[in-house]
Scaffold this active site. Structure first.
Site, PDB file in Angstrom:
ATOM      1  CE  LYS A 148      -1.488   1.855   3.765  1.00 14.34           C
ATOM      2  NZ  LYS A 148      -1.319   2.403   5.121  1.00 14.34           N
ATOM      3  CG  ASP A 177      -4.782  -4.960   4.823  1.00 14.09           C
ATOM      4  OD1 ASP A 177      -4.220  -5.003   5.923  1.00 14.09           O
ATOM      5  OD2 ASP A 177      -5.760  -4.235   4.590  1.00 14.09           O
ATOM      6  CG  HIS A 178       0.655  -4.717   7.959  1.00 12.82           C
ATOM      7  ND1 HIS A 178       0.256  -3.448   7.642  1.00 12.82           N
ATOM      8  CD2 HIS A 178       0.751  -4.738   9.301  1.00 12.82           C
ATOM      9  CE1 HIS A 178       0.116  -2.745   8.750  1.00 12.82           C
ATOM     10  NE2 HIS A 178       0.420  -3.500   9.781  1.00 12.82           N
ATOM     11  CG  HIS A 240      -4.717  -1.810   8.034  1.00 12.22           C
ATOM     12  ND1 HIS A 240      -4.081  -2.558   7.059  1.00 12.22           N
ATOM     13  CD2 HIS A 240      -3.882  -0.765   8.296  1.00 12.22           C
ATOM     14  CE1 HIS A 240      -2.923  -1.995   6.764  1.00 12.22           C
ATOM     15  NE2 HIS A 240      -2.783  -0.907   7.487  1.00 12.22           N
TER      16      HIS A 240
END
Ligand code: BG6
Length: 493
Positions: A148, A177-178, A240
């Site tokens: 991102k 998306d961590h 997130h």
């Protein structure tokens, strides 16, 4: 899913913050545990003029700073995997040299492939892909991983997605998306779909509302340019928080695979009702104290970095709705912000009250009534799951039955004390190397996320919404409290 293991990893932005703080430490930790393919070579590239030795020195310093000593293993073995090629990705010039460097690193065997990780400014995504195409680095055995921010709105995100799609099919594109790499986030799926208990009650009949909080104590952390352009809505909610919401609200997928899981998530994201300005609150912190230390206001931090004051929100709270049968009438309250009193990410599921209390009128003193059950899922820093239940206070009940809420709690670190806790990127990098897309975000998901976010920003513009101030170290502007209180709901704190 394309079936090959990557035996070369090409890292763009190899000297940047993410590489130093997360990517190199994660790769080294995986290596220390013997989890990287034996022959994996990592080629770093960035604008700085470094040779292999200098890059390894930089990497060693990053590991010493960001990876605990007990997880480093033999750093020498890991550092030996690293090579470096200087590149200005904005022009095609250096890409042939880069391809030569990648070729020199492999392929190590016929089945191996190349994984490319782009951790650069999104403005470089297009030119980088053009350069990779030019240098023949987009073949069948190449995967592309994107960090991102993937755009700043639906349109710019679609442009990035189009540019990537011109060179790679969707089954070779891995969008990070961590949060999906976090163990506790994945555990949401286990909780919901590996237990018979929850599914029958996971709906509007039994659930009254859901709260999702992602609170941070940090401020700008020097990321002035990026953050001031983004704000909390685009930095945290778009990705997130909507992923967390999707995991809470999705229908049971038929299996834990990339297509089944992502199909169900995207249905939720598409079912999000456009939020009205009146269902949102925005805030910007002013000087205050966090963890007992005085901290400057956002406006002062901007000034310190030579930026003008702005209307960027550092806090937002939103009342969201998922318009489908399961969630009809169930608000999802989302809240995130910088410089809040504590660092906590949690999901609270508030169940409805019992339909009739048999204890009413039993002579019990007032205030001993029934509280509706709650399920609190702690994601960070505590990984625990707490179900609040009503229980009888021991005694002879002369004044009537007394009830009290008691927690049924599972602390994950205790339940799995022997298991290593990992950095979210360890899991994601390993899945990238193996080619498993389940924990990566598909294009339709990203675009559904942007669509909802863009509509909120439009509302803000139409209603001239500007952030209210809040003192650093508090839970945002008082309007955030009013947002839930007018529904008779209190934020969990
Ligand atoms: C990033 C945001 O995506 O997530 C940051 O850009 C934020 O602003 C970070 O601080 C939070 O991640 P974590 O894993 O610390 O909760």
């Amino acid at each position: 899913m394309t079936e090959f293991f990557a035996d070369r990893l090409l890292l763009f932005g190899a000297t940047g913050d993410l590489a130093r703080r997360k990517l190199l430490p994660s790769l080294c930790a995986l290596d220390a545990d013997g989890l990287l393919p034996e022959k994996l070579q990592i080629i770093g590239t960035a604008r700085s003029a470094l040779d292999d030795r200098e890059y390894r020195n930089m990497a060693r310093a990053a590991l010493e700073e960001f990876l605990p000593a007990e997880r480093r293993g033999s750093m020498a073995q890991f550092l030996n995997r690293l090579t470096y090629q200087q590149l200005d990705a904005s022009t095609l010039d250096g890409f042939d040299d880069l391809a030569a460097k990648v070729a020199a690193a492999g392929p190590q065997d016929d089945d191996g492939g190349l994984a490319i990780f782009l951790s650069t400014a999104p403005s470089l995504f297009g030119p980088t892909i053009a350069g990779l195409q030019h240098a023949g680095l987009t073949g069948d055995k190449v995967r592309m991983c994107l960090e991102k921010p993937l755009g700043t709105d639906l349109e710019s995100s679609a442009q990035i997605n189009d540019a990537v799609a011109a060179a790679f099919p969707e089954d070779r594109i891995f969008r990070i998306d961590h949060y999906l790499g976090k163990e506790t986030v994945q555990n949401l799926l286990a909780l919901r779909f590996a237990n018979i208990l929850f599914e029958p009650i996971w709906n509007a009949h039994i659930i009254e509302h859901v709260q999702i909080t992602v609170a941070e104590t940090v401020g700008l952390e020097g990321r002035v340019g990026f953050y001031d352009d983004a704000g909390a809505l685009r930095d945290m909610v778009q990705n997130h928080m909507l992923q967390l919401l999707a995991l809470v609200a999705m229908e049971p997928p038929t299996s834990f695979d990339a297509t089944a899981v992502r199909d169900e998530k995207v249905k939720v994201l598409r079912a999000l009702r456009p939020a009205l300005a009146s269902e949102t609150v925005t805030g910007q912190y002013r000087a205050g104290a966090v963890d007992g230390a005085a901290v400057p206001g956002y406006d002062e931090e901007l000034a310190e970095h030579g930026h003008d004051p702005s209307d960027t929100e550092t806090f937002t709270a939103i009342k969201a709705h998922v318009d489908n049968w399961r969630w009809r009438g169930v608000p999802f309250y989302l809240r995130t912000g910088k410089r809040l009193p504590e660092r906590v990410t949690e999901i609270l599921v508030q169940f409805r009250s019992v339909p009739h209390s048999i204890f009413e009128g039993s002579g019990a003193p007032s205030g001993t009534g029934l509280n509706a059950n709650q399920l609190l899922i702690g994601i960070q820093p505590e990984e625990d799951i707490t179900l609040s239940l009503m229980a009888k206070v021991p005694g002879l009940d002369e004044g009537g039955v007394r009830l009290r809420e008691v927690p049924l709690q599972i602390a994950m670190p205790d339940a799995f004390a022997e298991k290593q806790r990992r950095i979210a990127y360890e899991r994601l990098l390993l899945d990238l190397i193996k080619g498993d897309q389940t924990l990566f975000v598909r294009r339709d998901e990203v675009e559904a996320q942007w669509q909802w976010i863009d509509a909120i920003r439009k509302e803000w513009e139409a209603h001239n919404v500007t952030p209210k101030t809040y003192t650093a170290g508090t839970w945002g502007p008082s309007a955030a409290i009013a947002l839930t209180e007018r529904d008779g709901v209190t934020w969990h704190e």
